[in-house]
Design an enzyme around this catalytic site. Sequence first.
Site, PDB file in Angstrom:
ATOM      1  N   TYR A 161      50.132  75.122  40.068  1.00 51.82           N
ATOM      2  CA  TYR A 161      49.462  74.037  39.344  1.00 51.82           C
ATOM      3  C   TYR A 161      49.517  74.281  37.833  1.00 51.82           C
ATOM      4  CZ  TYR A 161      45.437  71.242  37.725  1.00 51.82           C
ATOM      5  OH  TYR A 161      44.614  70.377  37.055  1.00 51.82           O
TER       6      TYR A 161
HETATM    7  P1  NAP Z   1      40.746  63.758  41.879  1.00 53.80           P
HETATM    8  O1  NAP Z   1      39.319  63.348  41.802  1.00 53.80           O
HETATM    9  O2  NAP Z   1      41.193  64.768  42.868  1.00 53.80           O
HETATM   10  O3  NAP Z   1      41.637  62.423  42.025  1.00 53.80           O
HETATM   11  C1  NAP Z   1      43.011  62.567  42.138  1.00 53.80           C
HETATM   12  C2  NAP Z   1      43.679  61.223  41.975  1.00 53.80           C
HETATM   13  O4  NAP Z   1      45.097  61.416  42.123  1.00 53.80           O
HETATM   14  C3  NAP Z   1      43.272  60.223  43.039  1.00 53.80           C
HETATM   15  O5  NAP Z   1      43.330  58.933  42.476  1.00 53.80           O
HETATM   16  C4  NAP Z   1      44.329  60.400  44.122  1.00 53.80           C
HETATM   17  O6  NAP Z   1      44.512  59.228  44.916  1.00 53.80           O
HETATM   18  C5  NAP Z   1      45.558  60.662  43.245  1.00 53.80           C
HETATM   19  N1  NAP Z   1      46.586  61.442  43.935  1.00 53.80           N
HETATM   20  C6  NAP Z   1      46.406  62.624  44.577  1.00 53.80           C
HETATM   21  N2  NAP Z   1      47.559  63.034  45.134  1.00 53.80           N
HETATM   22  C7  NAP Z   1      48.482  62.075  44.854  1.00 53.80           C
HETATM   23  C8  NAP Z   1      49.843  61.888  45.188  1.00 53.80           C
HETATM   24  N3  NAP Z   1      50.523  62.772  45.933  1.00 53.80           N
HETATM   25  N4  NAP Z   1      50.474  60.784  44.739  1.00 53.80           N
HETATM   26  C9  NAP Z   1      49.815  59.881  44.003  1.00 53.80           C
HETATM   27  N5  NAP Z   1      48.514  59.995  43.651  1.00 53.80           N
HETATM   28  C10 NAP Z   1      47.859  61.073  44.089  1.00 53.80           C
HETATM   29  O7  NAP Z   1      41.274  64.328  40.482  1.00 53.80           O
HETATM   30  P2  NAP Z   1      40.507  64.618  39.107  1.00 53.80           P
HETATM   31  O8  NAP Z   1      39.685  65.819  39.271  1.00 53.80           O
HETATM   32  O9  NAP Z   1      39.907  63.360  38.586  1.00 53.80           O
HETATM   33  O10 NAP Z   1      41.747  65.026  38.196  1.00 53.80           O
HETATM   34  C11 NAP Z   1      42.492  64.071  37.474  1.00 53.80           C
HETATM   35  C12 NAP Z   1      43.491  64.808  36.594  1.00 53.80           C
HETATM   36  O11 NAP Z   1      42.794  65.714  35.737  1.00 53.80           O
HETATM   37  C13 NAP Z   1      44.492  65.642  37.380  1.00 53.80           C
HETATM   38  O12 NAP Z   1      45.742  65.624  36.740  1.00 53.80           O
HETATM   39  C14 NAP Z   1      43.916  67.050  37.287  1.00 53.80           C
HETATM   40  O13 NAP Z   1      44.927  68.020  37.408  1.00 53.80           O
HETATM   41  C15 NAP Z   1      43.325  67.019  35.904  1.00 53.80           C
HETATM   42  N6  NAP Z   1      42.270  68.000  35.705  1.00 53.80           N
HETATM   43  C16 NAP Z   1      41.121  67.952  36.446  1.00 53.80           C
HETATM   44  C17 NAP Z   1      40.140  68.888  36.212  1.00 53.80           C
HETATM   45  C18 NAP Z   1      38.833  68.907  36.961  1.00 53.80           C
HETATM   46  O14 NAP Z   1      38.055  69.856  36.776  1.00 53.80           O
HETATM   47  N7  NAP Z   1      38.544  67.913  37.790  1.00 53.80           N
HETATM   48  C19 NAP Z   1      40.339  69.896  35.249  1.00 53.80           C
HETATM   49  C20 NAP Z   1      41.508  69.907  34.526  1.00 53.80           C
HETATM   50  C21 NAP Z   1      42.469  68.954  34.766  1.00 53.80           C
HETATM   51  P3  NAP Z   1      43.587  59.004  46.251  1.00 53.80           P
HETATM   52  O15 NAP Z   1      42.206  58.636  45.746  1.00 53.80           O
HETATM   53  O16 NAP Z   1      44.239  57.883  46.977  1.00 53.80           O
HETATM   54  O17 NAP Z   1      43.604  60.290  47.009  1.00 53.80           O
END
Ligand code: NAP
Length: 256
Positions: A161
């Site tokens: 990742y």
């Molecule tokens: P999340 O709540 O896990 O949501 C993930 C989103 O991506 C959902 O809309 C999901 O769709 C979609 N997704 C997952 N797998 C996919 C695939 N194979 N193809 C297309 N879409 C897909 O994520 P989040 O925590 O909001 O994170 C959003 C971004 O911020 C990501 O890039 C993550 O790496 C980054 N980030 C997050 C954090 C954190 O602490 N949360 C920290 C640093 C960076 P479905 O709803 O249909 O499953």
Amino acid sequence: MKLPDSFNLAGRRALVTGSSRGIGAALALALAEAGADVMIHCTGNASAANGVADQVRALGRRTGFVQADLSADDGARRIHDASVAALGGIDILILNASVQIRKNWTDFTRADLDAHYAVNYRASFELLQLAVPAMITARWGRVLTVGSVQEIRPHPEMLAYSSFKHAQTGLVLGLAKQLAPHGVTLNNLAPGVIVTDRNADALARPGYADKVRSSIPAGRLGYPADCVGAALLLCSDAGAYITGQNLFADGGLGLA
Ligand code: NAP
């Protein structure tokens, strides 16, 4: 242009990948609140995506929703084409969706690596190839990749990742100079620990949230709303002179 007008996105059309929930949903709704029409995307959670689209509509903006797995061969193309069909074009592209597999680095399989490559890097590259030419023609475009504090503070069990987040930021750094003369900016927004479905289980483990909180200089966990201000800046006229940057929204977690 007056200061509030420089953040106004009326008439702009945005695609936010992974906008059914979490950070992507917050960014999509913020863009809509600022005036943009916004395409919502998910891979499996259609009811959540429809719910976000309903909220965009309630703000008086045009919207649509597309369901596509970014690891599929035609995932990026389907999302692009559906967005253009629904909104007429893409002026703002937020590459937010990602997968995150957690295990010891020695246990990562070829399939795990392929999944990270396909969703977190290849699809971003392909969506840029599909969406940026029209931005160049229009002489206005905004691209925001969503990275992670793990680009500089990698978690020991998320090596694939953190590596592919680096690679995705490489797209921003590699393309920003080429696209600046065309009015197209590219930046990366790197969140810290943001409370979403993704980390809900881990943060619910006894003592874990306190341990994480104690490592964050701001003294608290982040929420999707903490990513919104930076994104609006980088996706609007207010950010026209900012490109090729990696901006951390992490409460200082990435600081040495
Ligand atoms: P999340 O709540 O896990 O949501 C993930 C989103 O991506 C959902 O809309 C999901 O769709 C979609 N997704 C997952 N797998 C996919 C695939 N194979 N193809 C297309 N879409 C897909 O994520 P989040 O925590 O909001 O994170 C959003 C971004 O911020 C990501 O890039 C993550 O790496 C980054 N980030 C997050 C954090 C954190 O602490 N949360 C920290 C640093 C960076 P479905 O709803 O249909 O499953």
